[in-house]
Design a protein around this motif. Structure first.
Motif, PDB file in Angstrom:
ATOM      1  N   ALA A  69     -54.893 -35.965 -98.911  1.00  0.00           N
ATOM      2  CA  ALA A  69     -55.880 -36.339 -97.886  1.00  0.00           C
ATOM      3  C   ALA A  69     -55.884 -35.334 -96.742  1.00  0.00           C
ATOM      4  N   ALA A  70     -54.722 -35.052 -96.186  1.00  0.00           N
ATOM      5  CA  ALA A  70     -54.639 -34.117 -95.055  1.00  0.00           C
ATOM      6  C   ALA A  70     -54.982 -32.693 -95.482  1.00  0.00           C
ATOM      7  N   THR A  71     -54.525 -32.293 -96.649  1.00  0.00           N
ATOM      8  CA  THR A  71     -54.787 -30.933 -97.115  1.00  0.00           C
ATOM      9  C   THR A  71     -56.282 -30.719 -97.341  1.00  0.00           C
ATOM     10  N   LEU A  72     -56.912 -31.653 -98.009  1.00  0.00           N
ATOM     11  CA  LEU A  72     -58.342 -31.506 -98.284  1.00  0.00           C
ATOM     12  C   LEU A  72     -59.176 -31.619 -97.017  1.00  0.00           C
ATOM     13  N   LYS A  73     -58.757 -32.464 -96.092  1.00  0.00           N
ATOM     14  CA  LYS A  73     -59.465 -32.568 -94.803  1.00  0.00           C
ATOM     15  C   LYS A  73     -59.355 -31.244 -94.044  1.00  0.00           C
ATOM     16  N   ALA A  74     -58.168 -30.649 -94.057  1.00  0.00           N
ATOM     17  CA  ALA A  74     -57.983 -29.358 -93.387  1.00  0.00           C
ATOM     18  C   ALA A  74     -58.880 -28.296 -94.022  1.00  0.00           C
ATOM     19  N   LEU A  75     -58.911 -28.241 -95.349  1.00  0.00           N
ATOM     20  CA  LEU A  75     -59.773 -27.268 -96.024  1.00  0.00           C
ATOM     21  C   LEU A  75     -61.231 -27.465 -95.633  1.00  0.00           C
ATOM     22  N   GLU A  76     -61.648 -28.719 -95.549  1.00  0.00           N
ATOM     23  CA  GLU A  76     -63.024 -29.024 -95.164  1.00  0.00           C
ATOM     24  C   GLU A  76     -63.293 -28.577 -93.722  1.00  0.00           C
ATOM     25  N   MET A  77     -62.412 -28.939 -92.813  1.00  0.00           N
ATOM     26  CA  MET A  77     -62.607 -28.609 -91.406  1.00  0.00           C
ATOM     27  C   MET A  77     -62.558 -27.107 -91.161  1.00  0.00           C
ATOM     28  N   LEU A  78     -61.729 -26.411 -91.912  1.00  0.00           N
ATOM     29  CA  LEU A  78     -61.597 -24.970 -91.729  1.00  0.00           C
ATOM     30  C   LEU A  78     -62.848 -24.203 -92.152  1.00  0.00           C
ATOM     31  N   GLN A  79     -63.772 -24.855 -92.830  1.00  0.00           N
ATOM     32  CA  GLN A  79     -65.032 -24.212 -93.185  1.00  0.00           C
ATOM     33  C   GLN A  79     -65.976 -24.143 -91.987  1.00  0.00           C
ATOM     34  N   GLN A  80     -65.637 -24.883 -90.940  1.00  0.00           N
ATOM     35  CA  GLN A  80     -66.474 -24.930 -89.742  1.00  0.00           C
ATOM     36  C   GLN A  80     -65.940 -23.947 -88.691  1.00  0.00           C
ATOM     37  N   GLU A  81     -66.793 -23.023 -88.291  1.00  0.00           N
ATOM     38  CA  GLU A  81     -66.385 -22.026 -87.293  1.00  0.00           C
ATOM     39  C   GLU A  81     -65.914 -22.689 -86.003  1.00  0.00           C
ATOM     40  N   ARG A  82     -66.600 -23.742 -85.592  1.00  0.00           N
ATOM     41  CA  ARG A  82     -66.240 -24.430 -84.346  1.00  0.00           C
ATOM     42  C   ARG A  82     -64.803 -24.950 -84.410  1.00  0.00           C
TER      43      ARG A  82
END
Length: 107
Positions: A69-82
């Motif tokens: 859960a945390a790993t995939l959320k981080a990967l998702e969030m890291l796609q956002q420049e902001r």
């Protein structure tokens, strides 16, 4: 054969093992803060590598993650420049760490 399935080894570890270790480290918001503070988040090659690591979302790879859960959320969030810019703020990293801890422990 995908790059993820490559049999190349580095110091005795396969590329997949090294990528798995790295992608799991992204579940640590304080490490994300460190990566931002050391300007990795500003490097286009690093951002492209984060995109490449999206293969860990596929079922045949997600099963290897200790904290999916945390790993995939981080990967998702890291796609956002902001997010890559905001995570340099220690308060944001601490708040995110607290949120992820609470979610993973059912708090």
């Amino acid at each position: 054969m995908t790059d993820a399935a490559s049999n190349d080894t580095y110091a005795g570890f396969t590329r997949f093992e090294l990528e798995l270790e790295f992608v799991q480290s992204l579940a640590n918001p304080m490490y994300l803060n460190h990566l931002a503070a050391t300007k990795h988040m500003d490097d286009p090659a690093f951002v492209a590598y984060l995109e490449y690591l999206q293969y860990f979302k596929r079922p045949e790879y997600v099963k290897f993650l200790s904290y999916p859960a945390a790993t995939l959320k981080a990967l998702e969030m890291l796609q956002q420049e902001r997010f890559r810019k905001d995570i340099i703020t220690p308060d944001i990293a601490v708040r995110l760490a607290t949120e992820w801890y609470n979610v993973s422990n059912g708090v």
